[in-house]
Design a protein around this motif. Structure first.
Motif, PDB file in Angstrom:
ATOM      1  N   PRO A  10       7.607  -0.631   7.847  1.00  0.00           N
ATOM      2  CA  PRO A  10       7.072  -0.567   7.173  1.00  0.00           C
ATOM      3  C   PRO A  10       5.582  -1.127   7.981  1.00  0.00           C
ATOM      4  CG  PRO A  10       8.469  -2.302   6.110  1.00  0.00           C
ATOM      5  CD  PRO A  10       8.910  -1.725   7.700  1.00  0.00           C
ATOM      6  N   PHE A  11       5.543  -2.025   9.189  1.00  0.00           N
ATOM      7  CA  PHE A  11       4.401  -2.744   9.179  1.00  0.00           C
ATOM      8  C   PHE A  11       3.524  -1.804  10.357  1.00  0.00           C
ATOM      9  CE2 PHE A  11       7.797  -5.974   8.737  1.00  0.00           C
ATOM     10  CZ  PHE A  11       6.639  -6.676   8.172  1.00  0.00           C
ATOM     11  N   ASP A  12       3.600  -0.928  10.429  1.00  0.00           N
ATOM     12  CA  ASP A  12       2.369   0.079  11.111  1.00  0.00           C
ATOM     13  C   ASP A  12       1.324   0.528   9.920  1.00  0.00           C
ATOM     14  OD1 ASP A  12       1.385   2.159  12.255  1.00  0.00           O
ATOM     15  OD2 ASP A  12       2.650   3.380  12.536  1.00  0.00           O
ATOM     16  N   ASP A  13      -0.222   0.075  10.647  1.00  0.00           N
ATOM     17  CA  ASP A  13      -1.088   0.545  10.028  1.00  0.00           C
ATOM     18  C   ASP A  13      -1.263   1.832   9.320  1.00  0.00           C
ATOM     19  OD1 ASP A  13      -1.345  -2.055  10.293  1.00  0.00           O
ATOM     20  OD2 ASP A  13      -2.649  -2.163  11.934  1.00  0.00           O
TER      21      ASP A  13
ATOM     22  N   ILE B 283      -8.580   5.128   9.233  1.00  0.00           N
ATOM     23  CA  ILE B 283      -8.653   3.921   9.591  1.00  0.00           C
ATOM     24  C   ILE B 283      -8.683   2.900  10.776  1.00  0.00           C
ATOM     25  CG2 ILE B 283      -5.928   2.931   9.525  1.00  0.00           C
ATOM     26  CD1 ILE B 283      -4.722   4.303   7.079  1.00  0.00           C
TER      27      ILE B 283
ATOM     28  N   HIS C  87     -12.506   3.278  11.113  1.00  0.00           N
ATOM     29  CA  HIS C  87     -13.814   2.400  10.391  1.00  0.00           C
ATOM     30  C   HIS C  87     -12.377   1.197   9.709  1.00  0.00           C
ATOM     31  CE1 HIS C  87     -16.804   5.116  10.603  1.00  0.00           C
ATOM     32  NE2 HIS C  87     -15.800   6.101   9.879  1.00  0.00           N
ATOM     33  N   ARG C  88     -12.071   0.606  10.310  1.00  0.00           N
ATOM     34  CA  ARG C  88     -10.870  -0.568  10.038  1.00  0.00           C
ATOM     35  C   ARG C  88     -11.489  -0.946   8.930  1.00  0.00           C
ATOM     36  NH1 ARG C  88      -6.409  -1.898  12.172  1.00  0.00           N
ATOM     37  NH2 ARG C  88      -5.857  -3.667  12.104  1.00  0.00           N
ATOM     38  N   SER C  89     -12.651  -1.867   8.920  1.00  0.00           N
ATOM     39  CA  SER C  89     -12.865  -2.663   7.703  1.00  0.00           C
ATOM     40  C   SER C  89     -13.086  -2.042   6.421  1.00  0.00           C
ATOM     41  CB  SER C  89     -13.365  -3.929   8.638  1.00  0.00           C
ATOM     42  OG  SER C  89     -15.303  -3.189   8.797  1.00  0.00           O
TER      43      SER C  89
ATOM     44  N   MET D  15     -11.614   0.062   6.084  1.00  0.00           N
ATOM     45  CA  MET D  15     -10.390   0.866   5.006  1.00  0.00           C
ATOM     46  C   MET D  15      -9.404  -0.543   4.470  1.00  0.00           C
ATOM     47  SD  MET D  15     -10.799   4.321   4.874  1.00  0.00           S
ATOM     48  CE  MET D  15      -9.362   4.614   4.773  1.00  0.00           C
ATOM     49  N   ARG D  16     -10.146  -1.386   4.887  1.00  0.00           N
ATOM     50  CA  ARG D  16      -9.511  -2.297   3.835  1.00  0.00           C
ATOM     51  C   ARG D  16      -8.523  -2.401   3.204  1.00  0.00           C
ATOM     52  NH1 ARG D  16      -7.401  -7.128   7.335  1.00  0.00           N
ATOM     53  NH2 ARG D  16      -8.304  -6.997   9.251  1.00  0.00           N
ATOM     54  N   GLY D  17      -7.622  -2.253   2.670  1.00  0.00           N
ATOM     55  CA  GLY D  17      -7.213  -2.714   1.644  1.00  0.00           C
ATOM     56  C   GLY D  17      -7.309  -1.635   1.005  1.00  0.00           C
TER      57      GLY D  17
ATOM     58  N   ARG E  95      -6.419   1.756   2.452  1.00  0.00           N
ATOM     59  CA  ARG E  95      -5.791   2.076   3.164  1.00  0.00           C
ATOM     60  C   ARG E  95      -5.120   4.038   2.029  1.00  0.00           C
ATOM     61  NH1 ARG E  95      -0.652   1.563   6.386  1.00  0.00           N
ATOM     62  NH2 ARG E  95       0.091   0.904   4.112  1.00  0.00           N
ATOM     63  N   GLN E  96      -4.342   3.517   0.741  1.00  0.00           N
ATOM     64  CA  GLN E  96      -3.647   3.613  -0.429  1.00  0.00           C
ATOM     65  C   GLN E  96      -4.465   4.796  -1.675  1.00  0.00           C
ATOM     66  OE1 GLN E  96      -1.157   5.105   0.991  1.00  0.00           O
ATOM     67  NE2 GLN E  96      -0.162   3.510   1.939  1.00  0.00           N
TER      68      GLN E  96
ATOM     69  N   TRP F  78       6.721  -8.127   3.191  1.00  0.00           N
ATOM     70  CA  TRP F  78       7.244  -7.194   3.827  1.00  0.00           C
ATOM     71  C   TRP F  78       7.030  -6.079   2.215  1.00  0.00           C
ATOM     72  CZ3 TRP F  78      12.583  -6.678   6.447  1.00  0.00           C
ATOM     73  CH2 TRP F  78      12.793  -5.372   6.840  1.00  0.00           C
TER      74      TRP F  78
ATOM     75  N   ALA G  78       3.157  -4.772   2.958  1.00  0.00           N
ATOM     76  CA  ALA G  78       3.134  -4.021   4.238  1.00  0.00           C
ATOM     77  C   ALA G  78       3.683  -2.955   3.699  1.00  0.00           C
ATOM     78  CB  ALA G  78       4.151  -4.583   5.151  1.00  0.00           C
ATOM     79  N   GLU G  79       4.490  -2.755   2.708  1.00  0.00           N
ATOM     80  CA  GLU G  79       5.162  -1.986   1.690  1.00  0.00           C
ATOM     81  C   GLU G  79       4.873  -0.589   1.253  1.00  0.00           C
ATOM     82  OE1 GLU G  79      10.151  -1.516   1.505  1.00  0.00           O
ATOM     83  OE2 GLU G  79       9.366   0.586   3.183  1.00  0.00           O
TER      84      GLU G  79
ATOM     85  N   GLY H   5       1.701  -1.126   0.796  1.00  0.00           N
ATOM     86  CA  GLY H   5       0.030  -0.610   1.227  1.00  0.00           C
ATOM     87  C   GLY H   5      -1.338  -0.565   0.961  1.00  0.00           C
ATOM     88  N   THR H   6      -1.433  -1.947  -0.157  1.00  0.00           N
ATOM     89  CA  THR H   6      -2.312  -2.125  -0.639  1.00  0.00           C
ATOM     90  C   THR H   6      -3.133  -3.411  -0.541  1.00  0.00           C
ATOM     91  OG1 THR H   6      -1.622  -1.803  -2.315  1.00  0.00           O
ATOM     92  CG2 THR H   6      -2.290   0.077  -3.000  1.00  0.00           C
ATOM     93  N   ALA H   7      -1.995  -4.560   0.278  1.00  0.00           N
ATOM     94  CA  ALA H   7      -2.359  -5.432   0.135  1.00  0.00           C
ATOM     95  C   ALA H   7      -3.680  -5.580   0.937  1.00  0.00           C
ATOM     96  CB  ALA H   7      -1.830  -6.328   1.530  1.00  0.00           C
ATOM     97  N   LEU H   8      -4.769  -6.490   1.574  1.00  0.00           N
ATOM     98  CA  LEU H   8      -6.006  -6.646   2.336  1.00  0.00           C
ATOM     99  C   LEU H   8      -6.367  -7.358   3.717  1.00  0.00           C
ATOM    100  CD1 LEU H   8      -9.112  -7.109   1.340  1.00  0.00           C
ATOM    101  CD2 LEU H   8      -8.990  -9.483   1.475  1.00  0.00           C
TER     102      LEU H   8
ATOM    103  N   TYR I 217      -3.948  -6.088   6.864  1.00  0.00           N
ATOM    104  CA  TYR I 217      -3.036  -4.057   6.827  1.00  0.00           C
ATOM    105  C   TYR I 217      -1.925  -4.862   7.646  1.00  0.00           C
ATOM    106  CZ  TYR I 217      -7.111  -1.060   7.549  1.00  0.00           C
ATOM    107  OH  TYR I 217      -8.184  -0.647   7.916  1.00  0.00           O
ATOM    108  N   PRO I 218      -1.139  -3.814   7.685  1.00  0.00           N
ATOM    109  CA  PRO I 218       0.756  -4.259   8.069  1.00  0.00           C
ATOM    110  C   PRO I 218       0.855  -4.750   9.176  1.00  0.00           C
ATOM    111  CG  PRO I 218       0.314  -1.765   7.055  1.00  0.00           C
ATOM    112  CD  PRO I 218      -0.437  -2.374   7.267  1.00  0.00           C
ATOM    113  N   SER I 219       0.102  -4.667  10.455  1.00  0.00           N
ATOM    114  CA  SER I 219      -0.172  -5.167  11.384  1.00  0.00           C
ATOM    115  C   SER I 219      -0.646  -6.729  11.517  1.00  0.00           C
ATOM    116  CB  SER I 219      -0.079  -4.639  12.903  1.00  0.00           C
ATOM    117  OG  SER I 219      -2.239  -4.329  12.510  1.00  0.00           O
TER     118      SER I 219
END
Lengths: 401, 277
Positions: free
Chosen positions: A75-78, A93, A96-98, A100-102, A104-105, B233, B236-237, B239-242, B244-246
């Motif tokens: 799950p730790f893939d950006d 992503i 424009h990383r900043s 898209m921060r928070g 992504r979905q 974890w 990260a799963e 995917g809405t947190a401020l 990024y998962p990494s």
């Protein structure tokens, strides 16, 4: 000394030797024993695309890597797992990383040469948060736009849902296509609404809410209407119109299983909507007759494509979205060696056909305008001791450039 | 150093019979399990060949070959049961490795705590011994898969055999969770596992120092850390947190490293000043 500690030394040395040998084997196994070989044309059309199968990810430029075997780190893939049409978001992503921060979905995104626009419905389903990134450099801004349900129609439903399906920008107006769903009075089938919320890009003010379509509950409890959006297949690309695929299905009775045999298609409409003018229209009979041959409709670059991936030898029809008339002769694709193991993708005027050709996983890319094959490639095994690729299905994904 | 190695040997030697027992049980169950799984699969295929009037070559062309991993999937529990028992056994021994010194015959801890060396050596040697047990079982599992591959080569007809390397075979089994084929997975699984052992060591030493209150504090500390990592974890799963998962992964690793350092420091301090025989 050595004999006294023999047990511990033996255990540690033996374990270390096995682990070292395993680490060496795992390290040298990083490349999969398959590659994508170009048979015809240029790899330019395959930029950003990969074939994924047999635990490998293969690119036309020769890159290949292992996939899978991820558990704790999965799950730790950006980046979002690339699938058939949504992986363009990964480019946002990366670029424009900043912004898209928070986000992504978030439900929907739009991109053109000047702006990136994202929109997401809030949890209470009463407003949409719109975020605009100005690529010219003046930063980003946010608006919250109310999207109220029509109280008279919704009448405090027990269940309701809303999703932003599509975003478009026409000059200084942002169009949000929102799909609403709520239960109908008297426990009837759910009512679906499709509304275009038009917002001023500068002030964030809601200018107009144009209802494109709403399902009407049928008094017959065994009849249901489903509505599917046919938007531009490339999620982020500008498109002046969208279409709705409206099917009314009748079940044979209350206990009838939902299998194909127990369902009767009562009515089928394809409704077009033009964002700029607000016009709606029904796809005329000429187009519907073609679709009724069992073809699935797709919208790409303002044209309506119709094909059936499950046919062993599919025809790609290209139709006018307003008249339903063919814009060109249908394109006949190669005969697949295994019906069902095929996927067709449209992108930038190209048609990507991923199929099993003479037992081998193959990709053929056609240019829609000229009908020419611009690329043909096949998966090849590089190590004869590894599993054969015969009849193996490789998924065709957009992985990003 | 010599004292440390002697202490490690002492701990390994004390567990030798249990470890050998676990190894023997794992080898026997997994190898017999494969033998039975292959027998069942081949019997089923022979039945199908007779019914459909096919030759082996025709069967292979129609249904493809049968990789080792697929044979295993029919008797998955024979593979996983011994692994679960081994994890349970080592997990239980995380506690016993300390408590047997207090509650075993002739209260051995008196002698250990009186040694003319840093008491922290006890802590490190017990941890090293536990890691040796874990990695020896890890190595044994690789060896068992290698033997199973040989059994598969000998027993499975050529037409049905799917050639795979050792790493590829492991990759195709659920076993890959315990024997990762990727370095970062290995570091995460065994890194987080090691920190978990350190957290439990701290809990045990807190209990030995402050009895019931210490036990509660140690358990709360361990549970709190695990919950925080689980929350990261889950974030990260979703995917809405401020973050990024990494970034969440980096934060989780930093948290675990911090906890490892804190556990080591606390363990050392407790052993030096609080723990008594």
């Amino acid at each position: 000394m050595r004999r006294r500690y023999g047990y511990s030394i033996g255990l540690a040395v033996l374990s270390a030797a096995v682990l070292a040998a395993y680490a060496g084997a795992a390290g040298s196994d990083s490349n999969p024993p398959y590659k994508l070989v170009t048979l015809e044309g240029s790899t330019e059309a395959m930029k950003g695309f990969v074939l994924e199968g047999l635990g490998s990810r293969l690119s036309a430029d020769g890159r290949r890597e292992r996939t899978g075997s991820l558990f704790l780190s999965a799950p730790f893939d950006d980046l979002i797992q690339p699938d058939r049409y949504s992986s363009e978001r990964n480019q946002l992503i990366i670029a424009h990383r900043s912004f898209m921060r928070g986000h992504r979905q978030d439900e929907s995104f739009y991109r053109d040469g000047n702006f990136v626009i994202g929109a997401d419905m809030d949890d209470s389903l009463s407003s949409v948060k719109i975020r605009i990134l100005d690529l010219a450099g003046s930063g980003s801004k946010e608006f919250t736009v109310p999207v109220r349900a029509n109280a008279a129609k919704a009448d405090n439903p027990l269940y309701q849902d809303k999703t932003v399906l599509d975003i478009q920008r026409i000059e200084n107006r942002i169009h949000l296509l929102v799909r609403g769903q709520h239960d109908s009075p008297g426990n009837g089938p759910a009512i679906w609404t499709f509304t275009d919320y038009i917002v001023d890009k500068e002030s964030g003010e809601l200018l107009q809410a144009e209802e494109i379509y709403q399902t009407v509950p049928d008094p017959d409890p065994y009849t249901e209407t489903s509505v599917e959006l046919i938007a531009e297949v490339r999620e982020l690309e500008p498109s002046s119109s969208v279409m709705l695929n409206v099917k009314t299905i009748k079940r044979k009775g209350p206990d009838a299983a939902r299998s194909e045999q127990d369902l009767v298609l009562k009515d089928w409409r394809i409704i077009g909507y033009d964002y700029a003018s607000g016009d709606t229209w029904d796809l005329p009979k000429a187009g519907m007759d073609r679709l009724k041959q069992g073809l699935a409709p797709r919208l790409h670059e303002g044209k309506l494509y119709a094909f059936n991936e499950r046919n062993a030898e599919p025809l790609i029809h290209v139709l006018d979205t307003r008249t339903g008339e063919p814009l060109a002769e249908p394109l006949k694709l190669d005969r697949s060696g295994s019906a069902g193991l095929r996927s067709i993708r449209l992108e930038k005027g190209l048609i990507y056909d991923n199929l099993i050709l003479n037992k081998i996983p193959t990709v053929v890319v056609y240019e829609e305008k000229t009908r020419k094959v611009v690329y043909r490639g096949a998966v090849e095994r590089t190590d004869s001791d590894s599993q054969s690729v015969d009849y193996q299905y490789f998924q065709f994904n957009y992985y990003g450039e | 150093m010599k004292t440390y190695l002697k202490l490690v040997h002492l701990e390994i030697y004390r567990f030798r019979l249990v470890l050998l027992g676990l190894m023997a049980m794992t080898s026997a169950i997994q190898l017999i399990g494969l033998q039975l799984a292959m027998r069942d699969r081949l019997q089923a295929i022979r039945g199908q060949l007779t019914r459909e009037g096919l030759s082996l070559a025709q069967y292979a062309e129609r249904y493809n070959g049968i990789p080792l991993g697929e044979i295993w999937s029919h008797r998955e529990s024979w593979m996983t049961f011994p692994i679960v028992i081994c994890i349970g056994g080592i997990g239980l021994y995380i506690f016993l490795i300390w408590y047997r010194d207090w509650f075993g015959r002739s209260a051995f801890v008196y002698r250990l705590l009186m040694l003319p060396h840093s008491r922290f050596l006890l802590y490190v040697s017990k941890f090293t011994a536990l890691m040796t047990f874990v990695f020896s079982l890890f190595a044994l599992q690789i060896g068992i898969v290698a033997v199973q591959m040989t059994m598969y080569r000998l027993r499975m007809p050529d037409e049905l055999r799917v050639p795979r390397t050792l790493v590829d075979t492991i990759r195709g089994m659920d076993l890959v969770l315990f024997i990762p084929v990727r370095l970062h997975e290995f570091l995460l699984v065994y890194g987080f596992g090691s920190v978990f052992v350190l957290l439990l060591f701290t809990t045990i030493l807190m209990e030995r120092s402050y009895r019931f209150k210490g036990l509660l504090a140690g358990l709360a500390y361990t549970a709190g850390t695990l919950m925080l990592v689980a929350w990261m974890w889950a974030q990260a799963e979703r995917g809405t947190a401020l973050l990024y998962p990494s970034e969440l992964l980096a934060a989780a690793i930093a948290l675990m490293l911090l906890n490892a350092a804190l556990s080591l420091w606390l363990g050392r301090w407790l052993l030096r000043t609080k723990v008594a025989a």
